[in-house]
Structures are given as C-alpha cells and as structure tokens.
Design an enzyme around this catalytic site. Structure first.
Site, mmCIF file in Angstrom:
data_model
loop_
_atom_site.group_PDB
_atom_site.id
_atom_site.type_symbol
_atom_site.label_atom_id
_atom_site.label_comp_id
_atom_site.label_asym_id
_atom_site.label_seq_id
_atom_site.Cartn_x
_atom_site.Cartn_y
_atom_site.Cartn_z
ATOM 1 N N ASN A 146 -10.135 -0.199 -0.020
ATOM 2 C CA ASN A 146 -8.577 -0.095 0.051
ATOM 3 C C ASN A 146 -8.016 -0.714 -1.172
ATOM 4 O OD1 ASN A 146 -6.035 -0.590 0.560
ATOM 5 N ND2 ASN A 146 -6.157 -1.344 2.483
ATOM 6 N N HIS A 156 -3.219 7.074 2.399
ATOM 7 C CA HIS A 156 -3.620 5.814 1.845
ATOM 8 C C HIS A 156 -4.816 5.615 2.274
ATOM 9 C CE1 HIS A 156 -4.079 1.725 0.843
ATOM 10 N NE2 HIS A 156 -3.798 1.495 2.278
ATOM 11 N N CYS A 203 0.612 -1.312 -0.067
ATOM 12 C CA CYS A 203 0.011 0.135 -0.036
ATOM 13 C C CYS A 203 0.827 1.253 -0.087
ATOM 14 C CB CYS A 203 -0.968 0.011 1.295
ATOM 15 S SG CYS A 203 -1.924 -1.279 1.391
#
Length: 326
Positions: free
Chosen positions: A283, A253, A120
């Site tokens: 996500n 993020h 990520c």
C-alpha cells in the site's frame, strides 16, 4: 474545454523488501510473521523502501520526469504542480512538497504549486482539483503527483500495520483538450471516522506530542472501504452516463487484495479488468493509483481511448473516484 491525461510516470525506490525479508527483520524483535500470514490477509508479497536520504520530493521528481517525457512537455510549460502526500518532506507541512518538487525540476516563472492531503485518496482528490482548474481556464498544463515514504511512519513492532505499506511515487501530466478526458469525478469525506486510520500526534513546543506512528483499526477500515468504494464508483459512472460494462480497466487504491476483489465483485466487473500492483508494491497510499496506472499504460494494457475507473479511500475518512478516457 476538457482536461486529459497525456503522460504517466512512476518511481519505486531501490530497496525491495520481500515478506521473508520483513519476517526476518521482525523476528529479531521477537515478533512472529510469515509470507503466508501476510499474503493471506493482504495479497502483498513485497514492497519498496526509500533510502534514508530520500524524501517524498525525490521520489516525486523521478516519477514526474517520466510523465513529462511521455507527455512531450517541457517543465517550462507546466503552470501548476499538485502533490498528494501524507508523508511530506517537512512534517510541519511547509514549505509544501510541491514547491520543493517545483524547484528540483528547475521550474521557473511562478507557476502555482501546492500539496493535497487526503491520505490514500490523495491522488483522486488532486486529479479532481486539476480537472476543475483546467476546465475553468485558470491553468493549461498540470503536473499531478502522488508520493509517499510510508516506511518512515511505520511501527515495526506492530505486525498488523508495518507489513502493509511501502514507498513510491506516481505522476500524470494533464492538459487542456478539446477531446473528453476526465469524464467524471466524485469526492467525499466523513470526519466522524477519523479515528480508525490516523497518526495521532502533533507538534507542540517544537517536539512531537503523542504518537508519530500510523494507527489503524483494520476491520473498521475494511468494512467502510468496501462499502464506499462501490458507492462512489457507481455515482461516478452515473455522472458520466455510463455503466460498469463501459469500463475497460478498474484501478482501485492498492491497499488490500480482498478489498479490491470485493469492489470488483460488487460492480459486477471481472477481475481480469482490474489492475493489481499491491502484491509487489504494498500500500503506497496516494502513490498507489498513479503507480498502477503507469505500469498498465507502459505494458500496453491501458490504450488510447480506454475508459479507466480509478478510485481511492483513505484516512480522514476520505474517498473518491475518477472516470478517465485515456
């Protein structure tokens, strides 16, 4: 010599899956969940899934074309392609997804292309690498892409993870500039936390040994993420000799709204300055920051001259931040 972001682009695959859609799918397996349960814990209401025939490179190419169009750059002008992805086209890791993207975009002439794997944090890592290459004079125009098809690695019998992730791609074009663009970057990693977020499988004898599904210790990830995101944001601002009050937009993020709000609170930044897409995208790992950046650029929130703080944290454990003047 500076590097500067001059174009952004993004792409979401066509299948939009709401929490109610996912709850119905899981109910057929005897697993209970609900829109309220998912939203309360993550802030996510929907996500997008790639079609069976779509790979990370396909999503990346769509986002790249939009970024190139905004930047008014032809593919022939790009001399480096960097793709950040944890779900590459080939899980033996080669050829790289960047090389596949380069070919699908019709790039000729031998410009460099490679993948970055920092989960990520991948987009932050990739932008930092591109920034260094441009400042060194080695490359002039760099295409940086975050692209993921996380739906391929989700265990849909584990409601604690399968409800969190989605697919998508985001891209930026970076170029050499006499004006400051990337003001500061900071990257970190700590492999001692590698077990809290991983896919604990590997290829052996031509077959998968272990699990090919994402495994996550949610509470451990949450605790670590809030801590390191504040630290790296502060470190990056200090490197640029700036403070949170100098930041026009925070783009963290997009993993969990509670982590994001916690980071903004620790930085004493109002939530109104934070770009949020996790509610509609879920996500999307390395794609989440460039997806959010492109949305905010195209809807007019992020304007030329704005200072944008982007930060990510992911499996490895990796984390980092970028301060960019748009």
């Amino acid at each position: 010599m500076y590097s500067k972001i001059i174009g952004t682009g993004s792409y979401l695959p066509g299948q939009r899956v709401t929490n109610d859609d996912l709850a119905a799918q899981l109910a057929a397996k005897g697993i209970e969940t609900s829109d309220e349960w998912i939203v309360t814990r993550s802030g996510i209401s929907a996500r997008h899934y790639a079609a069976p025939e779509q790979n990370a490179s396909d999503l990346a190419v769509e986002a790249a074309r939009k970024a190139l169009e905004m930047a008014a750059k032809d593919v022939s002008e790009i001399d480096l392609v960097i793709v950040a992805s944890s779900t590459p086209d080939f899980h033996g890791s080669f050829p790289s997804t960047a090389c596949i993207v380069q070919n699908k975009l019709g790039m000729k002439g031998g410009g460099a292309a490679f993948d970055v794997q920092a989960v990520c944090s991948g987009f932050v890592y990739a932008v930092s690498v591109a920034d260094a290459f441009i400042k060194s004079g080695a490359h002039k125009n760099v295409l940086v892409i975050g692209a993921e098809v996380f739906s391929r690695i989700l265990n849909f019998e584990d409601r604690t993870t399968c409800v969190l992730f989605g697919d998508g791609a985001g891209a930026v074009v970076m170029t050499a500039s006499s004006e400051p663009g990337i003001l500061a970057t900071k990257l970190h990693a700590d492999g001692s936390h590698s077990d809290i977020l991983s896919i604990p499988g590997n290829l052996a004898g031509g077959a998968l040994a272990g699990s090919g599904y994402l495994h996550m210790d949610g509470p451990a990830v949450f605790k670590l993420a809030v801590s390191v995101l504040e630290e790296v944001a502060t470190e990056t601002l200090e490197a640029a000799k700036m403070t949170p009050s100098d930041v026009d937009w925070l783009i963290p993020h997009q993993a969990n709204i509670r982590i994001m709000k916690g980071t903004a609170r620790k930085l004493k930044m109002p939530e109104e300055k934070m770009v949020v897409t996790v509610d509609q995208h879920g996500n999307t790992s390395a794609a989440s920051i460039p997806l959010a950046l492109d949305l905010a650029v195209r809807d007019g929130r992020v304007k030329p001259g704005h200072n944008v703080l982007m930060e990510g944290v992911g499996g490895g454990f990796t984390w980092g931040a970028i301060l960019a003047r748009m």
